[in-house]
Design a protein around this motif. Structure first.
Motif, PDB file in Angstrom:
ATOM      1  N   UNK A  31      22.747  54.909  22.060  1.00  0.00           N
ATOM      2  CA  UNK A  31      23.996  55.670  22.069  1.00  0.00           C
ATOM      3  C   UNK A  31      24.775  55.405  20.789  1.00  0.00           C
ATOM      4  N   UNK A  32      25.394  56.449  20.252  1.00  0.00           N
ATOM      5  CA  UNK A  32      26.136  56.291  19.000  1.00  0.00           C
ATOM      6  C   UNK A  32      27.385  55.453  19.185  1.00  0.00           C
ATOM      7  N   UNK A  39      20.558  47.189  21.940  1.00  0.00           N
ATOM      8  CA  UNK A  39      20.957  48.075  23.021  1.00  0.00           C
ATOM      9  C   UNK A  39      20.182  49.395  23.026  1.00  0.00           C
ATOM     10  N   UNK A  40      19.072  49.439  22.320  1.00  0.00           N
ATOM     11  CA  UNK A  40      18.259  50.653  22.272  1.00  0.00           C
ATOM     12  C   UNK A  40      17.424  50.825  23.532  1.00  0.00           C
ATOM     13  N   UNK A  41      16.969  52.052  23.755  1.00  0.00           N
ATOM     14  CA  UNK A  41      16.144  52.391  24.907  1.00  0.00           C
ATOM     15  C   UNK A  41      14.868  53.051  24.413  1.00  0.00           C
ATOM     16  N   UNK A  67      23.693  60.395  20.879  1.00  0.00           N
ATOM     17  CA  UNK A  67      22.804  59.253  20.677  1.00  0.00           C
ATOM     18  C   UNK A  67      22.000  59.458  19.400  1.00  0.00           C
ATOM     19  N   UNK A  68      21.462  58.362  18.894  1.00  0.00           N
ATOM     20  CA  UNK A  68      20.565  58.418  17.738  1.00  0.00           C
ATOM     21  C   UNK A  68      19.147  58.240  18.241  1.00  0.00           C
ATOM     22  N   UNK A  79      21.741  63.343  18.147  1.00  0.00           N
ATOM     23  CA  UNK A  79      21.602  64.454  19.089  1.00  0.00           C
ATOM     24  C   UNK A  79      22.619  64.284  20.211  1.00  0.00           C
ATOM     25  N   UNK A  80      22.783  65.360  20.975  1.00  0.00           N
ATOM     26  CA  UNK A  80      23.711  65.364  22.097  1.00  0.00           C
ATOM     27  C   UNK A  80      22.968  65.848  23.335  1.00  0.00           C
TER      28      UNK A  80
END
Length: 165
Positions: A31-32, A39-41, A67-68, A79-80
């Motif tokens: 998340x941006x 904290x990445x997925x 999010x990136x 992107x959204x």
């Protein structure tokens, strides 16, 4: 044997500006609002176009969340989320990505249902073809061979000059 599948959906059926291409790309998203690397997925891109994508992820992303995501041959892009259905999230890019990135992703993505042994077999066939081509290519001429070729060319030129005189 080559196994591949490229499926394009019509613009009328999808009501999108760009056609989405089916892919299977494992990547990461974050998340941006929370840009710490830890904290990445993990995410799996299911389809991709210049304007958006469908991802499958456990990330707690909802509509309008930004999010990136890391794209091969492009790097990070923002992107959204537009819609969510379980783990699937329909997304649009804030800035369109180049068509070349979409094409590269399609080419890198394995065909649906294809096993690794098919790709290994294709690689071995390509290596065998390369070896066969190298075997039939003329090797470099030796110095005596080059001298003989040069002498022959000089004789042909001399005969042409003598014949025209």
């Amino acid at each position: 044997m080559i196994v591949a599948r490229i499926r394009a959906r019509s613009q009328e059926a999808e009501r999108r500006w760009k056609v989405r291409r089916d892919v299977s790309i494992a990547t990461s998203a974050r998340q941006t609002s929370n840009l710490r690397a830890e904290d990445g997925y993990s995410a799996l891109i299911r389809n991709l176009s210049e304007n958006g994508m469908l991802i499958e992820t456990h990330a707690p992303l909802g509509p309008r969340d930004a999010f990136e995501i890391a794209l091969p041959d492009h790097g990070e892009c923002v992107a959204e989320v537009v819609w969510v259905k379980g783990e699937l999230k329909g997304c649009r890019f804030f800035t369109p990505i180049p068509q070349a990135v979409v094409s590269a992703a399609v080419l890198r993505s394995p065909a649906e249902g294809a096993a690794q042994d098919i790709y290994d077999e294709l690689r071995h066939v390509r290596m065998a073809l390369d070896h066969e081509e190298q075997r039939h290519m003329p090797s470099a001429l030796s110095i005596p061979g080059l001298v003989l070729l040069l002498v022959f060319e000089v004789l042909v030129v001399a005969m042409l000059i003598a014949g025209s005189a």
